[in-house]
Motif scaffolding. Structure first.
Motif, short mmCIF file in Angstrom:
data_model
loop_
_atom_site.label_atom_id
_atom_site.label_comp_id
_atom_site.label_asym_id
_atom_site.label_seq_id
_atom_site.Cartn_x
_atom_site.Cartn_y
_atom_site.Cartn_z
N ILE A 1 -71.13 61.33 61.88
CA ILE A 1 -71.22 61.21 60.42
C ILE A 1 -71.05 62.60 59.82
O ILE A 1 -71.86 63.50 60.07
CB ILE A 1 -72.58 60.62 59.97
CG1 ILE A 1 -72.81 59.25 60.61
CG2 ILE A 1 -72.65 60.54 58.44
CD1 ILE A 1 -71.84 58.19 60.18
N GLY A 2 -69.98 62.77 59.05
CA GLY A 2 -69.73 64.06 58.40
C GLY A 2 -70.33 64.07 57.00
O GLY A 2 -70.36 63.06 56.31
N VAL A 3 -70.82 65.24 56.60
CA VAL A 3 -71.43 65.41 55.27
C VAL A 3 -70.63 66.47 54.52
O VAL A 3 -70.60 67.64 54.91
CB VAL A 3 -72.91 65.84 55.37
CG1 VAL A 3 -73.57 65.84 54.00
CG2 VAL A 3 -73.68 64.93 56.34
N VAL A 4 -69.94 66.06 53.43
CA VAL A 4 -69.03 66.96 52.72
C VAL A 4 -69.17 66.78 51.21
O VAL A 4 -69.72 65.79 50.73
CB VAL A 4 -67.55 66.72 53.12
CG1 VAL A 4 -67.33 67.02 54.59
CG2 VAL A 4 -67.12 65.30 52.78
N GLY A 5 -68.64 67.75 50.46
CA GLY A 5 -68.53 67.59 49.01
C GLY A 5 -67.43 66.58 48.72
O GLY A 5 -66.36 66.62 49.34
N VAL A 6 -67.67 65.65 47.82
CA VAL A 6 -66.74 64.54 47.60
C VAL A 6 -65.35 65.01 47.15
O VAL A 6 -64.35 64.35 47.43
CB VAL A 6 -67.33 63.54 46.57
CG1 VAL A 6 -67.34 64.12 45.17
CG2 VAL A 6 -66.57 62.22 46.60
N ASN A 7 -65.27 66.17 46.50
CA ASN A 7 -63.99 66.67 46.01
C ASN A 7 -63.01 66.97 47.15
O ASN A 7 -61.79 66.90 46.96
CB ASN A 7 -64.21 67.90 45.15
CG ASN A 7 -62.99 68.31 44.36
OD1 ASN A 7 -62.67 69.48 44.22
ND2 ASN A 7 -62.24 67.33 43.85
N TRP A 8 -63.53 67.31 48.33
CA TRP A 8 -62.67 67.61 49.48
C TRP A 8 -62.00 66.33 50.01
O TRP A 8 -60.98 66.39 50.70
CB TRP A 8 -63.47 68.26 50.59
CG TRP A 8 -63.90 69.66 50.27
CD1 TRP A 8 -65.01 70.04 49.57
CD2 TRP A 8 -63.22 70.87 50.61
NE1 TRP A 8 -65.07 71.41 49.46
CE2 TRP A 8 -63.98 71.95 50.09
CE3 TRP A 8 -62.05 71.15 51.31
CZ2 TRP A 8 -63.61 73.28 50.24
CZ3 TRP A 8 -61.67 72.48 51.48
CH2 TRP A 8 -62.44 73.52 50.93
N ILE A 9 -62.58 65.18 49.66
CA ILE A 9 -62.01 63.90 50.07
C ILE A 9 -61.12 63.32 48.97
O ILE A 9 -60.04 62.79 49.22
CB ILE A 9 -63.14 62.89 50.41
CG1 ILE A 9 -63.92 63.36 51.64
CG2 ILE A 9 -62.58 61.49 50.62
CD1 ILE A 9 -63.11 63.34 52.93
N SER A 10 -61.60 63.43 47.73
CA SER A 10 -60.86 62.82 46.61
C SER A 10 -59.61 63.59 46.23
O SER A 10 -58.67 63.03 45.67
CB SER A 10 -61.79 62.70 45.39
OG SER A 10 -62.18 63.99 44.93
N GLN A 11 -59.59 64.90 46.52
CA GLN A 11 -58.44 65.71 46.15
C GLN A 11 -58.12 66.74 47.24
O GLN A 11 -58.22 67.95 47.03
CB GLN A 11 -58.74 66.42 44.82
CG GLN A 11 -57.51 66.93 44.10
CD GLN A 11 -57.86 67.59 42.78
OE1 GLN A 11 -58.93 68.17 42.62
NE2 GLN A 11 -56.96 67.51 41.81
N PRO A 12 -57.69 66.26 48.41
CA PRO A 12 -57.40 67.20 49.52
C PRO A 12 -56.09 67.93 49.28
O PRO A 12 -55.25 67.51 48.48
CB PRO A 12 -57.30 66.27 50.73
CG PRO A 12 -56.82 64.98 50.16
CD PRO A 12 -57.46 64.87 48.81
N LEU A 13 -55.92 69.03 50.01
CA LEU A 13 -54.63 69.73 49.97
C LEU A 13 -53.55 68.81 50.54
O LEU A 13 -53.82 68.05 51.49
CB LEU A 13 -54.71 71.02 50.79
CG LEU A 13 -55.63 72.12 50.25
CD1 LEU A 13 -55.77 73.24 51.28
CD2 LEU A 13 -55.10 72.67 48.93
N PRO A 14 -52.34 68.84 49.99
CA PRO A 14 -51.27 67.93 50.46
C PRO A 14 -51.05 67.98 51.97
O PRO A 14 -50.86 66.93 52.60
CB PRO A 14 -50.03 68.44 49.71
CG PRO A 14 -50.57 69.07 48.46
CD PRO A 14 -51.88 69.69 48.87
#
Length: 316
Positions: A211-224
């Motif tokens: 189970i990874g714990v991350v800031g949601v922005n890294w998932i919703s707007q990843p680098l291309p």
């Protein structure tokens, strides 16, 4: 002889007055020149110059987007220094920086160096963020309860997950989850940490049961170039207070029904009207809030919408 003595005394008195006035004038000039030097030493104004801002690494992507647009509009240069929350707090408390973007305020003890300088902080709320939980896509449809995460971190029950994966032992996500679990230290086993959120996502994409714990922005707007890695993980539904399982969507974060939300804020300890104030106003303003909305996070105030009503339908 008597009158001569009176004349001499009066002359000395006048000389003393002149001397006193000269001292006052010179002192005033010195103070003025010092203030002028202090003002000229400033490298920034509200919309011009250069400045460095510490940024919590878990929210770095959205702030990078804001800076790109801001610099295109104004004669300003903003250097973002991505660090873990603990590192940022340390640098601020040592007085090495005076601007930071975090998901919490400084405690009175942490802000002591600025209190001693009689600098009152200016805090600007920028957006609503969330902590997201991810798993390998091949693990199937997983739903989690924060109570289970807490039990795992308290070492009461570590049977439900193969391990928890964090970006950094000093990060804001670790601090947030430690607060949720009510623990001071992370368990010594089944806890993994890396350098940044992308490394967490990549590790989970290659390892089942984690189970990874991350800031949601890294998932919703990843680098291309990183999108293919993100596609190999699933964002998990988390049990809300009402018993439903929800994902960290804009709607659920905005309503605060998603149970792991937090607020992004700008901490300004500059002590004058500088670029920090200008950038914070930009992000909290119309354009900045539109960028927030587009990123998948939640604006602190909803940008206005322009609706054009046409009286006639165009004929083709």
């Amino acid at each position: 002889m008597h009158s001569f003595g009176l004349y001499d005394f009066s002359k000395n008195l006048n000389m003393k007055k002149i001397h006193f006035l000269l001292v006052v004038v010179v002192s005033a000039l010195i103070i003025f020149s010092c203030n002028q030097k202090k003002d000229t030493d400033k490298k920034d104004t509200i919309l011009t110059g250069s400045v460095s801002i510490l940024v919590d690494e878990t929210i770095l992507p959205i702030i990078e987007d804001q800076v790109m647009v801001f610099e295109n509009q104004y004669d300003a240069k903003i250097k973002l220094v991505g660090k873990s929350e603990m590192e940022i707090v340390k640098l601020l408390s040592e007085g090495k920086y005076d601007l930071a973007i975090l998901t919490r305020s400084l405690s009175p003890g942490e802000a002591k160096v600025f209190d001693e300088k009689k600098i009152k902080p200016k805090e600007t709320l920028l957006a609503m963020d969330a902590v997201a939980f991810i798993a390998n896509k091949s693990d199937g449809d997983i739903k989690i309860d924060l109570n289970d995460i807490s039990a795992f971190m308290q070492e009461k029950d570590q049977s439900k997950f193969a391990g928890l994966v964090f970006d950094n032992a000093n990060s804001s996500t670790v601090a947030y989850m430690k607060k949720v679990a009510g623990v001071q230290q992370l368990p010594k086993e089944k806890i993994y940490s890396f350098n940044n959120n992308n490394e967490v996502i990549e590790f989970v994409s290659k390892n089942k049961g984690m189970i990874g714990v991350v800031g949601v922005n890294w998932i919703s707007q990843p680098l291309p170039e990183f999108q293919s890695i993100v596609d190999k993980v699933s964002v998990l539904e988390v049990k809300a207070k009402n018993g439903n399982f929800v994902q960290p969507t804009q709607d659920q974060i905005g309503r605060q029904t998603y149970p792991a939300t937090r607020v992004i804020k700008m901490l300004n300890y500059q002590g004058y009207s500088g670029l920090g104030m200008g950038f914070a106003s930009f992000v909290a303003g119309e354009i900045g809030q539109r960028i927030i909305l587009k990123s998948g996070l939640v604006p602190m105030r909803m940008p206005s919408r322009n609706i054009i009503v046409r009286k006639e339908i165009e004929k083709k």
